[in-house]
Enzyme design. Structure first.
Site, mmCIF file in Angstrom:
data_model
loop_
_atom_site.group_PDB
_atom_site.id
_atom_site.type_symbol
_atom_site.label_atom_id
_atom_site.label_comp_id
_atom_site.label_asym_id
_atom_site.label_seq_id
_atom_site.Cartn_x
_atom_site.Cartn_y
_atom_site.Cartn_z
ATOM 1 N N CYS A 118 52.337 25.814 79.744
ATOM 2 C CA CYS A 118 53.075 26.337 78.588
ATOM 3 C C CYS A 118 54.446 25.722 78.395
ATOM 4 O O CYS A 118 54.802 25.322 77.275
ATOM 5 C CB CYS A 118 53.173 27.854 78.664
ATOM 6 S SG CYS A 118 54.170 28.495 80.042
ATOM 7 N N HIS B 223 55.979 32.883 80.356
ATOM 8 C CA HIS B 223 55.352 32.043 79.336
ATOM 9 C C HIS B 223 56.399 31.694 78.290
ATOM 10 O O HIS B 223 57.306 32.478 78.008
ATOM 11 C CB HIS B 223 54.192 32.790 78.679
ATOM 12 C CG HIS B 223 53.513 32.033 77.569
ATOM 13 N ND1 HIS B 223 52.901 30.818 77.776
ATOM 14 C CD2 HIS B 223 53.364 32.318 76.241
ATOM 15 C CE1 HIS B 223 52.386 30.384 76.631
ATOM 16 N NE2 HIS B 223 52.658 31.276 75.689
ATOM 17 N N ASP C 283 52.181 28.548 69.174
ATOM 18 C CA ASP C 283 51.898 28.502 70.608
ATOM 19 C C ASP C 283 50.747 27.533 70.873
ATOM 20 O O ASP C 283 49.590 27.838 70.623
ATOM 21 C CB ASP C 283 51.541 29.897 71.117
ATOM 22 C CG ASP C 283 51.549 29.984 72.646
ATOM 23 O OD1 ASP C 283 51.522 28.927 73.300
ATOM 24 O OD2 ASP C 283 51.585 31.109 73.170
#
Length: 273
Positions: free
Chosen positions: A65, A102, A113
């Protein structure tokens, strides 16, 4: 990021300067693999813009991430978008992880995302509390009493998003923790994964997992097969097998450098191997 690097990044994901945010998001998800290979190759993950972009553009790798959304934030900023980095706590078995577990992005009123494994192909509307339909599934954003947002995917909470803008350097401590803590879920086994037009392909440890039209097929690979599969499916050229044994033989892996079958890295829960 200079203009030449922007063009190379766009070429890497098959996009152009005229691509919309929705197109950039979908192409990035489809072209750049979610992977934690660096941890299992003994490579330190450094959260600086130049290093993150170089890994994706020049080295033609992926990341997890912090890397994927960190690099994508740099690209979007260079293209003129107003980007904010957001911190989120990931749900694992109903329990929330630590702060900065995250990284996600906010662009205007959209949640962007590209770094959560199997997740949305398109940005999500941060203002909507209705079902949001995406090629990956159905998403819904739910307000919490504390003022955060729980992001649900097919009825299951994925992470709790904070709306306060953050800086890249604020994620460094947790990124280091994810890489080094012996019981870190990211140390349990190497993972590399990408969506395909009709499903998904993943190499998890020594397993090749291909899902096509809802049918899942698994194949156990030898070392040569692991290296070949990364090159064939992800364009990732490896000079050795990514394999990291838990420190002192402890940890929650199965002791051979491969992930246990019932648990996968937090940001890789999305692929649902």
């Amino acid at each position: 990021m200079d203009s030449q690097i922007v063009d190379k990044y766009l070429d890497r994901i098959g996009a152009s300067r005229d691509s919309t945010l929705h197109e950039l998001h979908a192409r990035h998800v489809s072209a750049v693999p979610y992977e934690n290979l660096s941890i299992h190759l003994g490579e330190t993950i450094t959260l600086t813009e130049d290093v993150l972009v170089d890994k994706i553009v020049r080295r033609r790798r992926g990341g997890f991430c912090y890397e994927l959304n960190g690099a994508f934030a740099a690209l979007l900023t260079a293209l003129g978008h107003d980007v904010q980095m957001l911190s989120a706590k990931v749900f694992m078995d109903g329990v929330l992880g630590p702060p900065f577990d995250h990284m996600a992005l906010r662009v205007g009123d959209l949640l962007v995302d590209v770094g959560f494994g199997r997740f949305s192909f398109r940005p999500l509307d941060l203002l909507s509390r209705e079902d949001q339909h995406d090629p990956a599934g159905v998403f819904r954003l739910v307000d919490t009493p504390e003022g955060d947002i729980d992001v649900q995917f097919d009825g299951e909470a994925q992470y709790r998003l904070e709306l306060r803008p953050r800086r890249l350097e604020e994620f460094r401590a947790t990124c280091w923790y994810q890489q080094t803590w012996p019981d870190s879920i990211f140390r349990r086994g190497a993972t590399c994964s990408l969506p395909t037009p009709d499903g998904r392909v993943t190499v998890a440890g020594s397993r090749l997992i291909v899902t096509k039209d809802g049918v899942r097929r698994e194949e156990e690979l030898d070392d040569a097969g692991i290296i070949e599969a990364h090159a064939r499916y992800f364009g990732v050229e490896l000079d050795r097998v990514p394999r990291l044994r838990p420190a002192n033989g402890t940890g929650n892996g199965n002791g051979n450098g491969h992930p246990t079958r019932d648990r996968v890295p937090a940001c890789d829960r999305g692929p649902r191997l």
